[in-house]
Design an enzyme around this catalytic site. Structure first.
Site, PDB file in Angstrom:
ATOM      1  N   HIS A 140       0.830  -1.212   0.000  1.00  0.00           N
ATOM      2  CA  HIS A 140       0.000   0.000   0.000  1.00  0.00           C
ATOM      3  C   HIS A 140       0.861   1.257   0.000  1.00  0.00           C
ATOM      4  CE1 HIS A 140      -3.353  -2.537   2.140  1.00  0.00           C
ATOM      5  NE2 HIS A 140      -3.032  -2.996   0.936  1.00  0.00           N
ATOM      6  N   HIS A 153      -9.010  -2.344  -5.295  1.00  0.00           N
ATOM      7  CA  HIS A 153      -7.916  -2.626  -4.364  1.00  0.00           C
ATOM      8  C   HIS A 153      -6.896  -3.571  -4.978  1.00  0.00           C
ATOM      9  CE1 HIS A 153      -5.825  -2.714  -0.561  1.00  0.00           C
ATOM     10  NE2 HIS A 153      -5.666  -4.013  -0.763  1.00  0.00           N
ATOM     11  N   ASP A 203      -2.889  -3.057  -5.189  1.00  0.00           N
ATOM     12  CA  ASP A 203      -1.856  -4.053  -4.882  1.00  0.00           C
ATOM     13  C   ASP A 203      -0.936  -4.284  -6.078  1.00  0.00           C
ATOM     14  OD1 ASP A 203      -2.720  -4.486  -2.287  1.00  0.00           O
ATOM     15  OD2 ASP A 203      -3.825  -6.322  -2.760  1.00  0.00           O
ATOM     16  N   HIS A 217      -0.411 -11.212  -5.102  1.00  0.00           N
ATOM     17  CA  HIS A 217       0.984 -10.844  -4.851  1.00  0.00           C
ATOM     18  C   HIS A 217       2.010 -11.795  -5.471  1.00  0.00           C
ATOM     19  CE1 HIS A 217      -0.380  -7.641  -2.281  1.00  0.00           C
ATOM     20  NE2 HIS A 217      -1.046  -8.484  -1.514  1.00  0.00           N
TER      21      HIS A 217
END
Length: 296
Positions: A82, A239, A243, A266
């Site tokens: 973030h 969101h 990321d 991720h």
């Protein structure tokens, strides 16, 4: 304030944030400080002897379970995505992040508190040109039905398309597509919060995660719907874009082109950043000759 994206930028003054780590639940104090040109982004663990430094580069990522963690010599800093997204979104190329714990403060679960802090502090243009990745070939990283694809673009990027589907009545198929420049990031992406399904919480807690999670810093989606009001109807996919750009900031360069992410996370984001860095190193020119790197 409109930045000259050809130049490197840093902060005008230090900015301090305090909060808890999302997964550790630990109280954290973090100060983001200005840094010299060509120094990049580094994290310093001020609670450890000598304040060991970790470069914010993909090859130093040691964990990607529900967040991105850097590690070097047994020292770690987690949930960096973030903050990295906020730095990237505002064009800040050089900064030192002094943190007194192994995880960054989650704040409200988005990048917005960081963005607001940095904009209030101000940004300073530096003399050096920033380095920009211009890859000529497609790169795809895939695992099952999850994938992330980089494609050469028209030079007007970075362009992002992101698709998610959690097969839930309140978290079904969602799509984001657009050019993620500074206005888009600040107004459409930065405030999108981290989220989870209510049914996932018990398993995460048993795994020792989300000790600092609450309805103040995450969107929890129950069978009857989100337990807090959404900021966007498609906040989940926004969101995921946050990321994505935070993880791709670990390239250490700006990139031009388009990225298409389908149910990615991720691990795939970081794998793409690693491959982008590998290709740049293979075709790199001396830093003092060109600021734009063309790699095949």
């Amino acid at each position: 304030m409109s930045l000259d994206r050809r130049r490197q930028w840093t902060l005008a003054c230090p900015v301090t944030f305090e909060g808890v780590g999302l997964h550790s639940g630990t109280k954290v104090r973090m100060t983001v400080r200005p840094a010299p040109e060509d120094s990049g982004i580094h994290f310093l663990r001020t609670d450890r002897p000598g304040s060991p430094k970790l470069p914010a580069l993909a090859e130093y990522v040691v964990e990607t379970t529900l967040s991105t963690t850097l590690g070097l010599g047994g020292v770690k800093v987690g949930t960096i995505e973030h903050l990295m997204a906020a730095l990237w979104g505002l064009g800040i190329t050089n900064a030192e992040v002094h943190v007194d714990a192994a995880e960054l403060p989650v704040m409200d679960g988005s990048s917005l508190p960081y963005v607001e802090g940095f904009l209030a502090a101000g940004r300073v243009e530096q003399k050096a040109l920033r380095r920009i990745i211009v890859l000529q070939d497609k790169i795809e990283v895939q695992k099952g039905d999850r994938s992330v694809l980089y494609q050469p673009g028209s030079g007007h990027g970075p362009e992002v398309t992101c698709v998610v589907d959690y097969r839930h009545p309140h978290a079904g198929p969602q799509l984001f597509e657009g050019t993620v420049d500074e206005p888009c990031f600040v107004h459409e992406i930065a405030s999108a919060r981290t989220f989870c399904l209510y049914s996932e919480i018990e398993a995460m807690q048993k795994a020792g995660l989300v000790k600092g999670g609450s309805l103040e810093n995450a969107v929890v989606i129950a069978d009857e719907g989100p337990l807090t009001p959404l900021r966007f109807a498609n906040e989940c996919v926004r969101h995921k874009v946050l990321d994505l750009v935070g993880d791709l900031a670990l390239c250490g360069f700006d990139w031009v082109g388009s990225v298409v992410a389908a149910k990615a996370g991720h691990p795939l984001h970081v794998a793409l950043a690693l491959e982008m860095r590998r290709r740049v190193r293979a075709g790199a020119t001396p830093e003092n000759m060109l600021h734009v790197i063309h790699a095949s």
